[in-house]
Design an enzyme around this catalytic site. Structure first.
Site, short mmCIF file in Angstrom:
data_model
loop_
_atom_site.label_atom_id
_atom_site.label_comp_id
_atom_site.label_asym_id
_atom_site.label_seq_id
_atom_site.Cartn_x
_atom_site.Cartn_y
_atom_site.Cartn_z
N GLY A 10 45.65 38.13 31.93
CA GLY A 10 44.49 37.29 32.23
C GLY A 10 43.28 37.86 31.52
N ALA A 11 42.96 37.25 30.37
CA ALA A 11 41.85 37.77 29.56
C ALA A 11 40.60 36.93 29.78
CB ALA A 11 42.25 37.78 28.08
N GLY A 15 39.08 40.14 33.20
CA GLY A 15 40.03 40.85 32.34
C GLY A 15 39.38 41.40 31.09
N ARG A 89 40.66 26.26 49.46
CA ARG A 89 41.37 27.51 49.63
C ARG A 89 42.87 27.36 49.40
NH1 ARG A 89 43.47 28.24 53.79
NH2 ARG A 89 44.67 30.11 54.11
N ASN A 121 42.36 36.65 43.35
CA ASN A 121 42.11 36.27 44.74
C ASN A 121 42.97 35.08 45.18
OD1 ASN A 121 40.09 37.99 45.90
ND2 ASN A 121 38.70 37.24 44.31
N HIS A 176 39.90 41.65 51.87
CA HIS A 176 38.87 41.36 50.88
C HIS A 176 38.48 39.90 51.06
CE1 HIS A 176 36.57 41.54 47.22
NE2 HIS A 176 37.31 40.65 46.61
N1 APR Z 1 49.24 33.87 32.54
C1 APR Z 1 48.25 34.55 31.93
N2 APR Z 1 46.96 34.22 32.03
C2 APR Z 1 46.64 33.16 32.76
C3 APR Z 1 47.61 32.39 33.44
C4 APR Z 1 48.96 32.79 33.30
N3 APR Z 1 49.95 32.12 33.89
N4 APR Z 1 46.98 31.40 34.09
C5 APR Z 1 45.68 31.53 33.85
N5 APR Z 1 45.46 32.59 33.05
C6 APR Z 1 44.19 33.09 32.50
C7 APR Z 1 43.23 32.00 32.11
O1 APR Z 1 43.59 31.42 30.87
C8 APR Z 1 41.92 32.76 32.05
O2 APR Z 1 41.66 33.28 30.76
O3 APR Z 1 43.48 33.83 33.49
C9 APR Z 1 42.12 33.90 33.04
C10 APR Z 1 41.20 33.83 34.23
O4 APR Z 1 39.92 34.06 33.76
P1 APR Z 1 38.61 33.37 34.35
O5 APR Z 1 38.87 31.93 34.57
O6 APR Z 1 37.46 33.79 33.51
O7 APR Z 1 38.50 34.04 35.82
P2 APR Z 1 37.88 35.45 36.18
O8 APR Z 1 36.46 35.27 36.55
O9 APR Z 1 38.23 36.44 35.15
O10 APR Z 1 38.68 35.77 37.54
C11 APR Z 1 40.07 36.06 37.53
O11 APR Z 1 39.93 37.59 39.35
O12 APR Z 1 38.13 38.16 40.68
C12 APR Z 1 39.28 37.39 40.58
O13 APR Z 1 38.82 35.48 41.97
C13 APR Z 1 38.98 35.92 40.65
O14 APR Z 1 41.24 35.25 40.90
C14 APR Z 1 40.18 35.36 39.98
C15 APR Z 1 40.53 36.40 38.92
#
Ligand code: APR
Length: 315
Positions: A10-11, A15, A89, A121, A176
Site C-alpha cells: 500500500g503505497a 505507506g 463502517r 483500519n 485503536h
Molecule cells: N493491494 C495493494 N495495495 C492496495 C490494495 C491492494 N489490494 N488495495 C488498495 N491498495 C492501495 C491503494 O492503491 C492506495 O495507494 O492502498 C493505498 C492506500 O493509500 P491511501 O488511499 O492514500 O490511504 P492512506 O491514507 O495511506 O491510509 C491507508 O492506513 O491509517 C490507515 O485508515 C488508514 O486504512 C487506511 C490505511
C-alpha cells in the site's frame, strides 16, 4: 551482511510517507508495493531522486509484484481504503478485510520469516485478520495504533502545559478507536504524573481529544485521513525491531488472557525487538481502567466475528 529490507504494502499517503522516513533515517532498504500500476514505481523513483539531496544510499523499489518483496525483515500492511466521510463502517471493514487478508497471505509467502506490522483500519480487527491469513506465530504480528494514540495524547499534554515534548510520555491502551483507554496516571512530564500538573477537567478534555484524534484530522482534511503521525509511529516500531532496541511501545497484540481477555488483538505496552513482540506488559489498572479496557475488547471481538462472517460469505 545484506541490508535490512522493509516491504510496505500500500503505497498511499501512509505507506509512502513511511517509506520516506525509513530510507531517509537510513534504517533499511524499502520495497513499496501497490495494486495501481505505475504508482509505486513513480513514488519510489521520486524518493530515489531525493537521495542526492538527503545524502543516503538506501534503495527504494516500487512494484506491483510480490516476488519483489522477497526476504523482507518486516512487512508493513498499509493498503486499504482510508476512513472518509460518506463511507460507512461496515463497508470499510468489508473492503479492507479482503485487501488485508490477501496482502498478508501474499507477502508472507515471499518472506516467511518476516514480522508483520498492520496499519490498515479498523486496526485491531485488521491485525487479527492479517495474523489469521499469514498463519505465523502470534508474536510476529502486531498493529500500529497505541504509538499514534499515545503520540497524540503526548502532543496535547505539551500544548496544554507549554512544556517541551522531549519530557513527555503518555500511555494509551485498548482499541485503536473511540473506546481507546488513555491512562493519565501513566502519563508524565519527566516522571511527574500529569494529574499533578493540571486539573481533572483539563485532563478529561485532552483524553477526549485523543480519543477523537483521527476524526479531528479527517474533519479538517476532508479527503484524507492522518498520515504524518501514523507514518512516524510505524517507523518507531520498525526501528525498534530492526535494531533490537527493546523499546516498550503500546501495540495491538494478541491477548492470552491479560485482564481476562483472550483471542483478540488489542493495545498493550509491548517490548519490540528482533523476534517481534518479546513481552506484553500487564500493567496495574484501576477498576475503571480495567473495565474500559475490557469494554473496548468486547467491541473488537464483535467486529472480528462480523468481519470473518463477511469474508466467508464473500468466498
Ligand atoms: N493491494 C495493494 N495495495 C492496495 C490494495 C491492494 N489490494 N488495495 C488498495 N491498495 C492501495 C491503494 O492503491 C492506495 O495507494 O492502498 C493505498 C492506500 O493509500 P491511501 O488511499 O492514500 O490511504 P492512506 O491514507 O495511506 O491510509 C491507508 O492506513 O491509517 C490507515 O485508515 C488508514 O486504512 C487506511 C490505511
Amino acid at each position: 551482511s545484506p541490508s535490512n529490507r522493509v516491504s510496505i504494502i500500500g503505497a498511499g499517503k501512509v505507506g509512502s510517507t513511511l517509506a520516506q522516513r525509513i530510507a531517509e533515517k537510513n534504517l533499511a532498504d524499502v520495497v513499496l508495493l501497490d495494486i495501481v500500476e505505475g504508482w509505486p514505481q513513480g513514488v519510489a523513483l521520486d524518493l530515489m531522486e531525493a537521495r542526492g539531496v538527503e545524502r543516503h544510499d538506501r534503495q527504494i523499489v516500487g512494484t506491483n509484484d510480490y516476488t519483489d518483496t522477497a526476504n523482507s525483515n518486516i512487512i508493513v500492511i498499509a493498503a486499504g481504503v482510508p476512513r472518509k466521510p460518506g463511507i460507512n463502517r461496515e463497508d470499510l471493514i468489508k473492503i479492507n478485510a479482503r485487501i488485508v487478508t490477501e496482502a498478508s497471505k501474499q507477502a508472507i509467502e515471499h518472506s516467511p520469516e518476516a514480522i508483520l506490522i498492520v496499519i490498515t483500519n479498523p486496526l485491531d480487527i485488521m491485525t487479527y485478520l492479517a495474523w489469521e491469513a499469514a498463519d505465523v506465530p502470534k508474536h510476529r504480528v502486531m498493529g500500529m495504533g497505541g504509538v499514534l494514540d499515545s503520540a497524540r495524547f503526548q502532543t496535547f499534554i505539551g500544548m496544554e502545559l507549554g512544556v517541551s515534548n522531549a519530557e513527555i510520555n503518555a500511555t494509551v491502551i485498548g482499541s485503536h478507536g473511540d473506546l481507546m483507554v488513555p491512562l493519565p496516571r501513566y502519563s508524565t512530564v519527566n516522571g511527574i504524573p500529569i494529574n499533578q500538573l493540571m486539573d481533572a477537567g483539563a485532563i478529561d478534555r485532552l483524553v477526549q481529544r485523543t480519543r477523537h484524534g483521527g476524526e479531528e484530522i479527517v474533519g479538517l482534511m476532508k479527503i484524507s485521513s492522518a498520515y504524518f503521525a501514523p507514518a512516524s509511529s510505524a517507523c518507531l516500531m520498525v526501528e525498534s525491531i530492526l535494531f533490537n532496541q527493546s523499546r516498550l511501545l503500546p501495540c495491538s497484540v494478541y491477548l492470552h488472557g491479560e485482564y481476562g481477555v483472550q483471542d483478540i488483538f488489542l493495545g498493550l505496552p509491548c517490548r519490540l525487538g528482533y523476534q517481534g513482540v518479546e513481552q506484553v506488559v500487564e500493567l496495574e489498572l484501576s477498576d475503571t481502567e480495567r473495565a474500559a479496557f475490557i469494554e473496548s475488547g468486547k467491541l473488537v471481538a464483535q467486529n472480528i466475528e462480523e468481519a470473518r462472517a463477511m469474508l466467508k460469505t464473500a468466498s
